[in-house]
Motif scaffolding. Sequence first.
Motif, mmCIF file in Angstrom:
data_model
loop_
_atom_site.group_PDB
_atom_site.id
_atom_site.type_symbol
_atom_site.label_atom_id
_atom_site.label_comp_id
_atom_site.label_asym_id
_atom_site.label_seq_id
_atom_site.Cartn_x
_atom_site.Cartn_y
_atom_site.Cartn_z
ATOM 1 N N ALA A 53 -8.885 -1.392 -12.205
ATOM 2 C CA ALA A 53 -8.915 -0.985 -13.611
ATOM 3 C C ALA A 53 -8.043 0.243 -13.858
ATOM 4 O O ALA A 53 -7.550 0.452 -14.970
ATOM 5 N N MET A 54 -7.830 1.065 -12.812
ATOM 6 C CA MET A 54 -6.989 2.249 -12.962
ATOM 7 C C MET A 54 -5.514 1.885 -13.163
ATOM 8 O O MET A 54 -4.713 2.728 -13.581
ATOM 9 N N ARG A 55 -5.143 0.643 -12.896
ATOM 10 C CA ARG A 55 -3.764 0.202 -13.167
ATOM 11 C C ARG A 55 -3.453 0.256 -14.655
ATOM 12 O O ARG A 55 -2.288 0.348 -15.055
ATOM 13 N N ALA A 56 -4.502 0.178 -15.481
ATOM 14 C CA ALA A 56 -4.311 0.208 -16.939
ATOM 15 C C ALA A 56 -4.402 1.628 -17.495
ATOM 16 O O ALA A 56 -4.494 1.818 -18.712
ATOM 17 N N SER A 57 -4.359 2.621 -16.619
ATOM 18 C CA SER A 57 -4.426 4.021 -17.044
ATOM 19 C C SER A 57 -3.338 4.338 -18.075
ATOM 20 O O SER A 57 -2.257 3.732 -18.069
ATOM 21 N N ASP A 58 -3.616 5.299 -18.927
ATOM 22 C CA ASP A 58 -2.616 5.745 -19.904
ATOM 23 C C ASP A 58 -1.504 6.556 -19.248
ATOM 24 O O ASP A 58 -0.572 6.986 -19.915
ATOM 25 N N SER A 59 -1.618 6.799 -17.941
ATOM 26 C CA SER A 59 -0.559 7.458 -17.190
ATOM 27 C C SER A 59 0.148 6.438 -16.309
ATOM 28 O O SER A 59 -0.478 5.542 -15.747
ATOM 29 N N LEU A 60 1.468 6.576 -16.207
ATOM 30 C CA LEU A 60 2.217 5.686 -15.321
ATOM 31 C C LEU A 60 1.961 6.029 -13.858
ATOM 32 O O LEU A 60 2.281 5.243 -12.966
ATOM 33 N N LYS A 61 1.379 7.211 -13.620
ATOM 34 C CA LYS A 61 1.095 7.650 -12.253
ATOM 35 C C LYS A 61 -0.323 8.207 -12.206
ATOM 36 O O LYS A 61 -0.536 9.415 -12.106
ATOM 37 N N PRO A 62 -1.322 7.346 -12.295
ATOM 38 C CA PRO A 62 -2.708 7.828 -12.318
ATOM 39 C C PRO A 62 -3.094 8.503 -11.003
ATOM 40 O O PRO A 62 -2.543 8.192 -9.943
ATOM 41 N N ALA A 63 -4.043 9.414 -11.097
ATOM 42 C CA ALA A 63 -4.508 10.149 -9.920
ATOM 43 C C ALA A 63 -5.916 9.709 -9.569
ATOM 44 O O ALA A 63 -6.777 9.586 -10.452
ATOM 45 N N ILE A 64 -6.145 9.493 -8.276
ATOM 46 C CA ILE A 64 -7.468 9.115 -7.772
ATOM 47 C C ILE A 64 -7.873 10.122 -6.722
ATOM 48 O O ILE A 64 -7.204 10.274 -5.698
ATOM 49 N N PHE A 65 -8.963 10.834 -6.989
ATOM 50 C CA PHE A 65 -9.468 11.868 -6.094
ATOM 51 C C PHE A 65 -10.813 11.403 -5.542
ATOM 52 O O PHE A 65 -11.821 11.405 -6.253
ATOM 53 N N ALA A 66 -10.846 11.006 -4.271
ATOM 54 C CA ALA A 66 -12.090 10.600 -3.604
ATOM 55 C C ALA A 66 -12.514 11.756 -2.709
ATOM 56 O O ALA A 66 -12.186 11.800 -1.535
ATOM 57 N N MET A 67 -13.269 12.712 -3.246
ATOM 58 C CA MET A 67 -13.416 14.008 -2.601
ATOM 59 C C MET A 67 -14.699 14.212 -1.808
ATOM 60 O O MET A 67 -14.908 15.274 -1.226
ATOM 61 N N SER A 68 -15.572 13.216 -1.771
ATOM 62 C CA SER A 68 -16.845 13.414 -1.072
ATOM 63 C C SER A 68 -16.663 13.426 0.443
ATOM 64 O O SER A 68 -15.822 12.717 0.997
ATOM 65 N N ASN A 69 -17.460 14.261 1.102
ATOM 66 C CA ASN A 69 -17.509 14.368 2.562
ATOM 67 C C ASN A 69 -18.882 13.928 3.057
ATOM 68 O O ASN A 69 -19.862 14.018 2.317
ATOM 69 N N PRO A 70 -19.009 13.529 4.348
ATOM 70 C CA PRO A 70 -17.933 13.257 5.299
ATOM 71 C C PRO A 70 -17.243 11.935 4.986
ATOM 72 O O PRO A 70 -17.473 11.354 3.926
ATOM 73 N N THR A 71 -16.419 11.448 5.907
ATOM 74 C CA THR A 71 -15.565 10.293 5.656
ATOM 75 C C THR A 71 -16.348 9.075 5.168
ATOM 76 O O THR A 71 -15.907 8.370 4.256
ATOM 77 N N ALA A 72 -17.519 8.838 5.755
ATOM 78 C CA ALA A 72 -18.315 7.662 5.374
ATOM 79 C C ALA A 72 -18.767 7.725 3.920
ATOM 80 O O ALA A 72 -19.100 6.701 3.321
ATOM 81 N N ASN A 73 -18.793 8.922 3.336
ATOM 82 C CA ASN A 73 -19.254 9.085 1.956
ATOM 83 C C ASN A 73 -18.109 9.141 0.957
ATOM 84 O O ASN A 73 -18.340 9.357 -0.241
ATOM 85 N N ALA A 74 -16.874 8.997 1.426
ATOM 86 C CA ALA A 74 -15.733 9.005 0.517
ATOM 87 C C ALA A 74 -15.841 7.848 -0.473
ATOM 88 O O ALA A 74 -16.230 6.734 -0.107
ATOM 89 N N GLU A 75 -15.483 8.113 -1.727
ATOM 90 C CA GLU A 75 -15.602 7.094 -2.771
ATOM 91 C C GLU A 75 -14.721 5.871 -2.496
ATOM 92 O O GLU A 75 -15.033 4.754 -2.928
ATOM 93 N N CYS A 76 -13.610 6.087 -1.804
ATOM 94 C CA CYS A 76 -12.768 4.983 -1.340
ATOM 95 C C CYS A 76 -11.851 5.525 -0.262
ATOM 96 O O CYS A 76 -11.734 6.742 -0.082
ATOM 97 N N THR A 77 -11.210 4.653 0.470
ATOM 98 C CA THR A 77 -10.244 5.074 1.480
ATOM 99 C C THR A 77 -8.853 5.114 0.852
ATOM 100 O O THR A 77 -8.622 4.581 -0.245
ATOM 101 N N SER A 78 -7.917 5.715 1.567
ATOM 102 C CA SER A 78 -6.539 5.771 1.070
ATOM 103 C C SER A 78 -5.942 4.366 0.980
ATOM 104 O O SER A 78 -5.243 4.040 0.009
ATOM 105 N N VAL A 79 -6.220 3.525 1.975
ATOM 106 C CA VAL A 79 -5.682 2.165 1.970
ATOM 107 C C VAL A 79 -6.199 1.389 0.766
ATOM 108 O O VAL A 79 -5.444 0.692 0.069
ATOM 109 N N GLU A 80 -7.499 1.513 0.481
ATOM 110 C CA GLU A 80 -8.080 0.821 -0.676
ATOM 111 C C GLU A 80 -7.442 1.287 -1.976
ATOM 112 O O GLU A 80 -7.141 0.477 -2.866
ATOM 113 N N ALA A 81 -7.237 2.593 -2.081
ATOM 114 C CA ALA A 81 -6.669 3.138 -3.317
ATOM 115 C C ALA A 81 -5.275 2.580 -3.577
ATOM 116 O O ALA A 81 -4.971 2.113 -4.692
ATOM 117 N N PHE A 82 -4.411 2.594 -2.557
ATOM 118 C CA PHE A 82 -3.045 2.115 -2.754
ATOM 119 C C PHE A 82 -2.992 0.589 -2.862
ATOM 120 O O PHE A 82 -2.148 0.040 -3.573
#
Length: 603
Positions: free
Chosen positions: A429-458
């Motif tokens: 859904a973030m592909r439809a962002s009003d920005s051509l370069k949307p930002a996704i910040f998955a900031m929760s720690n530790p790694t298992a609690n991250a909202e998403c991985t880098s691979v998933e995001a890209f």
Amino acid sequence: MWRVVRSAPSSVRECRRRLSTAIPGPCIVHKRGTDILHDPWFNKDTGFPYTERDRLGLRGLLPPRVISFEQQYERFMESYRSLENNTHGQSIKSVSLAKWRILNRLHDRNETLYYRVLIDNIKDFAPIIYTPTVGLVCQNYSGLFRRPRGMYFSAKDKGEMMSMIYNWPSQQVDMIVLTDGSRILGLGDLGVQGIGIPIGKLDMYVAAAGINPQRVLPVMLDIGTNNQKLLEDPLYLGIRQPRLEGEEYLSIVDEFMEAVHARWPKAVVQFEDFQMKWAFETLERYRHKFCMFNDDIQGTAGVALAGLLGAVRAQGRPITDFPNQKIVVVGAGSAGIGVLKMAVQAVSRMTGSAVDPQFFLIDKEGLITKERTCIDPAAAPFAKPRGEIEKFGLHEGSSLIEVVKGVKPHVLLGLSGVGGVFNQEVLKAMRASDSLKPAIFAMSNPTANAECTSVEAFDYAGENIVFASGSPFDDVDLGNGKTGHVNQANNMYLFPGIGLGSLVAGARHITDGMLQAAAECLASYMTDDEIQRGILYPSINCIRDITSEVGAAVVRAAVAEEVAEGHDIVGPRELSHMSKEETIQYVKENMWYPVYSPLVHEK
């Protein structure tokens, strides 16, 4: 360690001259023989020269060959590399704990060598002594415990803390990190096992900010635990009772803060990993009385704000366009609320008015609006009125996917502690962002609690995004020679500079202006070319340089807000006359660096 005879300086230039000519001198010790070898601060292992072996009663207690500091360093690194090779193919958990153990053994034996190893290999070792491995260590701390480090104040010590504080052997303490273990990273209530967090944070203070390790104090405030599993664990090292609440709880923290201030009135106290209600309560209770801050609220907010300002630049717009950003924040805990508070302050500073920015806050019940009947007081200022959300087709309690599809945010920021909450549908859904370069910040720690991985995001949000995370992830190979850069939005970029700058300024309090200055300094650190490539944060390898600049920004803000009382021989007047470059240099000169000092015995 430095021994310098000083008198009051007559000018900034004189301050500079005297500081630049400080001569490293011997360190006086009151121990001899095996007592020296068993003290990790003074121990040099096989590095003691023969002159010291004679005057300290060490001859015959060590192998005859003298090994240089550099040789000891290489020997340890060879052992570490051997460990890496021997654990290849084992589980991440076992490898991480094995690496932590070998570093911890060096820490227990020879602190000077330990910190030199840490400073020179900070990018590789920070994930071991700090996040994410520190979470694993805390979960297993009772079983890993070998020797005490830091101090433990418990509910059973009420009325005794003023005398207990003098049990700490260091005459001077500059930096204290305190936790009550109630919300360790995203792992919840770990009780006394949370002591691993202050230990790891202070190791980062030494490595990144050059705080003298003899002048730091990790503290565990054990007021019980509601973790039933720990209460039933025969190895658990904390007091076995439910957590204190209300005035009983606050009276314990009050007593500790008064005791610390009585012995070390200039010490900076960092609160760490307190559950939300106590994080905000204690911050407001003490911030105008002591030099303290809460890293989960203010440090996380500052690092996030720096990333958000960088995201505006990455999207091809000036930072002054930040007030027009549409930002969805997932997680209404202390970190999420802290980010929103600082972001609103930044908007106010830019616009000069009380503008209501387009920030949307989501908790486990969905979108928070003013129609919610039972709303947390900390979240209330960020609740949206019905009229403002209806134009996006939203309502009270709208789900994350509904909010993303309706708002089309420029930034999706996660501080929820819920692993995978940025699922495939949300990211697409973030592909439809009003920005051509949307930002996704998955900031929760530790790694298992991250909202998403880098691979998933890209993979799901597309290649043309800006990605940041709280835990370390590898950059993503996008093919055709393109790289999806991962920005670790870690508090280590800010809290060392906030603490060091406050200390060097001799700040009475840590103000919002000082924190804003730190965040804006970090945001401006990156070049336009780096920002356009999606790199929002610098390499951790330059952490001391980053910290010196952030610290200098904090000093200058403290002077401007008239809360600086000066440090050592340099008073507020001298600080106010320093240029930006001079302030950075002054901060650098207050950084400790690990070298073996000559030891002289004195009875």
